[in-house]
Design a protein around this motif. Structure first.
Motif, short mmCIF file in Angstrom:
data_model
loop_
_atom_site.label_atom_id
_atom_site.label_comp_id
_atom_site.label_asym_id
_atom_site.label_seq_id
_atom_site.Cartn_x
_atom_site.Cartn_y
_atom_site.Cartn_z
N UNK A 1 0.86 -1.19 0.00
CA UNK A 1 0.00 0.00 0.00
C UNK A 1 0.89 1.24 0.00
N UNK A 2 0.26 2.36 -0.21
CA UNK A 2 0.98 3.64 -0.14
C UNK A 2 0.56 4.39 1.12
N UNK A 3 1.53 4.78 1.91
CA UNK A 3 1.26 5.62 3.07
C UNK A 3 1.30 7.08 2.65
N UNK A 4 0.38 7.86 3.16
CA UNK A 4 0.30 9.28 2.78
C UNK A 4 0.47 10.16 4.00
N UNK A 5 1.39 11.09 3.90
CA UNK A 5 1.59 12.08 4.95
C UNK A 5 0.51 13.15 4.82
N UNK A 6 -0.24 13.39 5.90
CA UNK A 6 -1.35 14.34 5.83
C UNK A 6 -1.14 15.57 6.71
N UNK A 7 -0.20 15.52 7.66
CA UNK A 7 -0.01 16.69 8.52
C UNK A 7 1.32 16.60 9.25
N UNK A 8 1.90 17.75 9.48
CA UNK A 8 3.02 17.91 10.38
C UNK A 8 2.54 18.84 11.48
N UNK A 9 2.48 18.34 12.70
CA UNK A 9 1.76 19.04 13.77
C UNK A 9 2.71 19.49 14.88
N UNK A 10 2.25 20.46 15.63
CA UNK A 10 2.96 20.90 16.82
C UNK A 10 1.94 21.07 17.93
N UNK A 11 2.04 20.23 18.97
CA UNK A 11 1.08 20.24 20.06
C UNK A 11 1.76 20.68 21.35
N UNK A 12 1.03 21.41 22.14
CA UNK A 12 1.57 22.00 23.36
C UNK A 12 0.71 21.61 24.55
N UNK A 13 1.33 21.19 25.64
CA UNK A 13 0.64 20.89 26.87
C UNK A 13 0.84 22.06 27.83
N UNK A 14 -0.25 22.74 28.17
CA UNK A 14 -0.22 23.89 29.07
C UNK A 14 -0.61 23.43 30.47
N UNK A 15 0.28 23.51 31.44
CA UNK A 15 -0.03 23.01 32.79
C UNK A 15 -1.15 23.79 33.47
N UNK A 16 -1.47 24.99 32.99
CA UNK A 16 -2.53 25.78 33.62
C UNK A 16 -3.91 25.48 33.04
N UNK A 17 -3.95 24.66 31.99
CA UNK A 17 -5.22 24.29 31.37
C UNK A 17 -5.81 23.10 32.11
N UNK A 18 -7.00 23.30 32.75
CA UNK A 18 -7.59 22.21 33.53
C UNK A 18 -7.97 21.01 32.67
N UNK A 19 -8.12 21.21 31.35
CA UNK A 19 -8.36 20.11 30.42
C UNK A 19 -7.14 19.92 29.52
N UNK A 20 -5.99 20.20 30.05
CA UNK A 20 -4.78 20.22 29.24
C UNK A 20 -4.42 18.90 28.60
N UNK A 21 -4.86 17.79 29.20
CA UNK A 21 -4.56 16.50 28.61
C UNK A 21 -5.64 16.05 27.63
N UNK A 22 -6.56 16.96 27.31
CA UNK A 22 -7.53 16.68 26.27
C UNK A 22 -8.74 15.89 26.75
N UNK A 23 -9.67 15.67 25.84
CA UNK A 23 -10.89 14.94 26.14
C UNK A 23 -11.38 14.31 24.85
N UNK A 24 -12.18 13.26 24.98
CA UNK A 24 -12.70 12.56 23.82
C UNK A 24 -14.13 13.00 23.56
N UNK A 25 -14.41 13.34 22.30
CA UNK A 25 -15.77 13.65 21.89
C UNK A 25 -16.48 12.35 21.54
N UNK A 26 -17.66 12.14 22.08
CA UNK A 26 -18.43 10.90 21.83
C UNK A 26 -19.64 11.21 20.97
#
Length: 286
Positions: free
Chosen positions: A261-286
């Protein structure tokens, strides 16, 4: 603003199978197996593995691949889903190989061997269409947990707009075995529908499902010298060809095939964890 963590992964997909690739290729001073390292990374305080999967940074189906150093291959490869470390398959290896190529760590002409928790996976060089092939192995004991059902016999059409009915059918099958729905389009092309270990429907081809279908085709006397084309509900396509069935009558029998198969690169990302963000570790949308 003071940040406590920054991650710069690459997002790739193979036939719709998503992978977010991180690089940790420094040599460890202690002798640590791939399994031990995966558990250490997963349970580490403020590990990036979980928050990179969570909305709005990621999504529930996202798998995280960590490319690391290896003493048994060119690189080590660890895969994590939202439940923790999981089995590495050929599509993961193809995605990680593509990410290495795009970052210049791996030349296009070269192959690569990934050390994984379940053995090595060899990825071949790119062809004229920029596809690569990975050698996949699965124990038939694992494949025995799947029961292949022809979609026609179940009264279903494997199309994305039937996702709710497909998921309901698979979820209502007998306990102990997971139903795999298959719809044949021609002699060598099949649409597959399976669910992941979280119980949700997978819209991309799934390696255990592909292996189970190949085992069934072999048992029905199908030609093992031609590539079969497997399509997910989202339309992604991979080609697979049986390479070996040696030992399939033994206790430790396994199925070996090449996935192309062919793998396709779709994004190069930069993510930041802010210790002051009470939801800093993210959440799952259901």
């Amino acid at each position: 603003m003071k940040f406590s963590r920054m991650a710069k992964p690459l997002d790739v997909h193979v036939a719709g199978w998503p992978l977010r690739v991180l690089f940790d290729i420094t040599e460890d001073s202690k002798l640590e197996t791939i399994s031990e390292k995966a558990l250490r990374l997963w349970h580490a305080k403020r590990s990036p593995l979980r928050w990179l999967q969570h909305e709005p940074r990621g999504h529930a189906a996202m798998r995280i691949g960590v490319v690391t150093s290896s003493r048994k291959g060119d690189y080590g490869l660890m895969i994590f889903d939202s439940e923790g470390p999981c089995c590495v398959d050929g599509m993961d290896a193809l995605g990680a190989s593509s990410a290495l190529t795009e970052t210049g760590l791996l030349a296009n002409a070269d192959g690569i061997v990934f050390e994984t928790e379940n053995g090595s996976i060899a990825v071949g060089p790119a062809d004229g269409e920029n596809r690569r092939s990975a050698i996949c192995r699965l124990a038939l004991l694992e494949l025995d947990s799947y029961r292949v059902v022809r979609a026609l016999d179940a009264g279903l059409s494997l199309h994305p707009h039937n996702a709710h009915e497909i998921e309901g059918y698979i979820g209502n099958c007998e306990a102990g075995r997971t139903a795999l729905l298959a719809e044949e389009r021609n002699g060598i092309e099949l649409v597959l529908a399976a669910i992941g270990r979280d119980g949700t429907l997978l819209r991309a081809p799934h390696m255990a499902a592909v292996g189970a279908m190949l085992a069934k085709l072999r048992g029905e006397g199908a030609n093992s010298c031609v590539p079969y084309r497997f399509i997910g509900l989202a339309g992604g396509l991979v080609e697979c060809m049986l390479l070996s069935t040696d030992g399939m009558e033994e206790d430790d029998r396994e199925l070996v095939w090449a996935l192309t198969a062919r793998a396709r690169l779709v994004a190069s990302c930069e993510f930041i964890l802010d210790p002051l963000d009470e939801l800093g570790e993210g959440f799952l949308l259901r």
